[in-house]
Design an enzyme around this catalytic site. Sequence first.
Site, mmCIF file in Angstrom:
data_model
loop_
_atom_site.group_PDB
_atom_site.id
_atom_site.type_symbol
_atom_site.label_atom_id
_atom_site.label_comp_id
_atom_site.label_asym_id
_atom_site.label_seq_id
_atom_site.Cartn_x
_atom_site.Cartn_y
_atom_site.Cartn_z
ATOM 1 N N CYS A 161 0.817 -0.998 -0.223
ATOM 2 C CA CYS A 161 0.315 -0.024 -0.019
ATOM 3 C C CYS A 161 1.140 1.177 -0.031
ATOM 4 O O CYS A 161 2.007 1.328 0.184
ATOM 5 C CB CYS A 161 -1.017 0.227 1.272
ATOM 6 S SG CYS A 161 -2.274 1.913 0.951
ATOM 7 N N LYS A 194 -12.047 -4.690 3.271
ATOM 8 C CA LYS A 194 -11.684 -4.166 3.974
ATOM 9 C C LYS A 194 -12.683 -2.385 4.241
ATOM 10 O O LYS A 194 -13.048 -1.714 3.226
ATOM 11 C CB LYS A 194 -10.412 -2.450 3.151
ATOM 12 C CG LYS A 194 -9.461 -2.249 4.414
ATOM 13 C CD LYS A 194 -8.376 -2.451 3.250
ATOM 14 C CE LYS A 194 -7.144 -1.207 3.718
ATOM 15 N NZ LYS A 194 -6.391 -0.773 4.113
ATOM 16 N N LYS A 248 -11.406 -7.584 6.697
ATOM 17 C CA LYS A 248 -10.525 -6.445 7.345
ATOM 18 C C LYS A 248 -11.396 -4.741 7.832
ATOM 19 O O LYS A 248 -11.966 -4.132 7.266
ATOM 20 C CB LYS A 248 -9.365 -5.753 7.027
ATOM 21 C CG LYS A 248 -8.309 -4.887 7.450
ATOM 22 C CD LYS A 248 -7.052 -4.081 6.775
ATOM 23 C CE LYS A 248 -6.944 -3.131 8.042
ATOM 24 N NZ LYS A 248 -5.976 -2.697 7.180
ATOM 25 N N TYR A 257 -1.613 -8.115 16.806
ATOM 26 C CA TYR A 257 -0.796 -8.251 16.834
ATOM 27 C C TYR A 257 -0.149 -9.099 18.534
ATOM 28 O O TYR A 257 0.478 -8.874 19.494
ATOM 29 C CB TYR A 257 -0.820 -6.313 17.667
ATOM 30 C CG TYR A 257 -0.814 -6.045 16.810
ATOM 31 C CD1 TYR A 257 0.639 -5.491 15.930
ATOM 32 C CD2 TYR A 257 -2.229 -5.884 15.523
ATOM 33 C CE1 TYR A 257 0.045 -4.592 14.063
ATOM 34 C CE2 TYR A 257 -1.941 -4.569 14.375
ATOM 35 C CZ TYR A 257 -1.550 -3.764 13.898
ATOM 36 O OH TYR A 257 -1.176 -3.454 13.005
#
Length: 332
Positions: free
Chosen positions: A120, A203, A256, A321
């Site tokens: 991106c 997204k 997402k 994460y």
Amino acid sequence: MSFPTHRPRRLRASAGIRALVRETVLTPSDFVMPYFIRPGKGEKRPIGSMPGQFQYSVDELAKTAPEAASLGVPAVILFGIPDKKDEHASGAYAPKGIVQEATKAVKDASPETLVITDLCFCEYTSHGHCGVIRRKGARDEDGFELDNDETLDLVAKTAVSQAKAGADIVAPSGMTDGMVKTIRQALDGAGFQNVSILSYAVKYSSAFYGPFREAAESPPSFGDRTTYQMDPGNALEGMREAALDVEEGADMLMVKPGLPYLDVLSAVKRRFGLPTAAYCVSGEYSMIKAAAANGWIDERKTALESLTSIKRAGADFMITYHALDAARWLGA
Ligand code: PBG
């Protein structure tokens, strides 16, 4: 399906039987660990909005990267924060660009680790948008649109340069029309038939990306991403986006964020049957961290429950994460 009428409670009577009949079981191989890479040497800078996460310089990343494989986490995804940003995102495809160098470093330090490169431009453009923009007037308030064709040129160059650096999977995230097809042609043309495309097909324009924009130093300097990311109220539109990417040759699809979009994830998995990923985004992580820091929830249980729910909904793997922590918790 018809349902039997006996009491389900019998199957919850002991830990042993609960484990025996559990439908969804997490394993470390379900996870992908994200890393943010910054210029410099010896840098490991904490990200304020994402406690426990850091921006690493390439040399520090090389030290940390083998941890994933040692915990059974098969893949990492890399986000670059370049030295300089410009209108044309030239840092994204520079042969010695930040993600290219980081990719090489991970592959040297941990050859078995799969490298996914985020493809991106918002981290590389001076204006912080995900491609080349055309302004509609002299002032920021006059508005802008993404220049699709110019952005596709950048996409092709960047994909090939990431593959040259050793990326196993490229993950285009800009939701530019024609992006997947352009990447497939560019990769094949350059001899990278075996590099896969994981498309951020579905997204949403999400407030849950807030902490990431601090981490990647990529907030848009004006406007927002609502013209190229999806409206949270729309699920069928997600199916249409995914269908386009499947047609264009995506090997894997991504939805997402994760937890707020389980219905969409489930539908994408059932409809297309491709390997499907969920991105548990920065806001999902930081909410758990913040509440846990206040003693309001149990971080470990909440994170594992979230990840289990996402897998149950249809994800084959999750970018999170919490990847390394979760792998540790599962092993403990
Ligand atoms: C765009 C990109 C974003 C995230 C991953 N890739 C930000 C955006 O779309 O605005 C967000 C991920 C997260 O919040 O963890 N390159």
